[in-house]
Design a protein around this motif. Structure first.
Motif, short mmCIF file in Angstrom:
data_model
loop_
_atom_site.label_atom_id
_atom_site.label_comp_id
_atom_site.label_asym_id
_atom_site.label_seq_id
_atom_site.Cartn_x
_atom_site.Cartn_y
_atom_site.Cartn_z
N GLY A 27 36.85 51.73 28.01
CA GLY A 27 35.74 50.84 28.28
C GLY A 27 34.89 51.28 29.45
N ASP A 31 32.32 52.38 24.58
CA ASP A 31 33.48 52.03 23.77
C ASP A 31 33.31 50.67 23.12
OD1 ASP A 31 35.31 53.38 26.51
OD2 ASP A 31 34.86 54.39 24.62
N THR A 32 34.07 50.46 22.09
CA THR A 32 34.01 49.20 21.34
C THR A 32 35.40 48.59 21.26
OG1 THR A 32 32.19 50.00 19.96
CG2 THR A 32 33.46 48.14 19.12
N SER A 51 30.53 45.69 22.58
CA SER A 51 30.22 47.04 23.03
C SER A 51 30.26 47.09 24.55
CB SER A 51 28.82 47.43 22.54
OG SER A 51 28.29 48.48 23.31
N SER A 52 30.90 48.12 25.10
CA SER A 52 30.93 48.26 26.56
C SER A 52 29.62 48.83 27.09
CB SER A 52 32.10 49.15 27.00
OG SER A 52 31.87 50.49 26.61
N THR A 53 28.80 49.38 26.20
CA THR A 53 27.55 50.00 26.63
C THR A 53 26.55 48.97 27.13
OG1 THR A 53 27.87 51.73 24.99
CG2 THR A 53 25.65 51.49 25.92
N GLY A 55 27.04 45.40 26.13
CA GLY A 55 27.58 44.06 25.96
C GLY A 55 27.22 43.40 24.65
N GLY A 71 33.88 40.71 27.98
CA GLY A 71 34.60 41.84 28.52
C GLY A 71 34.47 41.91 30.02
N ASN A 73 35.17 44.87 32.96
CA ASN A 73 35.64 46.18 33.43
C ASN A 73 35.24 46.41 34.87
OD1 ASN A 73 32.93 46.52 33.04
ND2 ASN A 73 33.09 48.33 31.75
N TRP A 79 39.62 47.92 31.03
CA TRP A 79 38.68 47.03 30.37
C TRP A 79 39.50 45.92 29.72
CZ3 TRP A 79 35.55 48.07 25.30
CH2 TRP A 79 34.51 47.14 25.20
N VAL A 81 39.25 42.54 27.49
CA VAL A 81 38.37 41.79 26.60
C VAL A 81 39.06 40.48 26.24
CG1 VAL A 81 37.26 41.77 24.34
CG2 VAL A 81 37.23 43.83 25.72
N THR A 104 29.86 53.50 20.48
CA THR A 104 29.22 52.23 20.15
C THR A 104 28.03 52.40 19.21
OG1 THR A 104 27.78 52.36 22.09
CG2 THR A 104 29.89 51.23 22.36
#
Length: 131
Positions: A27, A31-32, A51-53, A55, A71, A73, A79, A81, A104
């Motif tokens: 994350g 990442d997803t 998505s961590s990119t 949100g 999430g 991080n 990370w 969730v 993602t």
């Protein structure tokens, strides 16, 4: 990547539960992570993913306005969730799994709940909604 789940259990209809899934070393980039569930005699289905990119969040129609994925991080190396489940119904009874995958960009061109797209899975925990 190891996914460690917590939360779950027995709750009455209309009640709430929160599940969490901690992924070490994950994350931090693009990442997803998603939540899936499998009821007895049914196929595993997607519930929500994030998505961590940026949100971005995705939900299956049956849980929209009742479940919320988020999430965290902020720690920099892990990370976590969360899946907040409100107004639970008996049909929400299932084993709930968290899952994760790198990347993602695929979320906008494929079904975000495609099981084969996720590389890492948690151990799963039973959630039972019953009076």
């Amino acid at each position: 990547v190891q996914l460690v789940e917590s939360g779950g259990g027995l709750v009455q209809p209309g009640g709430s539960l929160r599940r969490s899934c901690a992924a070490s070393g994950f994350g931090l980039n693009d990442d997803t992570m998603g939540w899936f569930r499998q009821a007895p005699g049914k196929e595993r289905e997607g519930v929500a993913c994030i998505s961590s990119t940026d949100g971005s969040k995705y939900y299956v129609d049956s849980v929209k306005d009742r479940f919320a994925i988020s999430g965290d991080n902020a720690g920099g190396t892990n990370w976590t969730v969360y899946l907040q489940m409100n107004n639970l119904k008996s049909e929400d009874t299932a084993v709930y799994y968290c899952a994760a995958t790198y990347g993602t960009g695929w979320l906008t061109i494929k079904n975000p709940f495609d099981l084969s797209s996720y590389d890492f899975w948690g151990q799963g925990t039973q959630v039972t909604v019953s009076s």
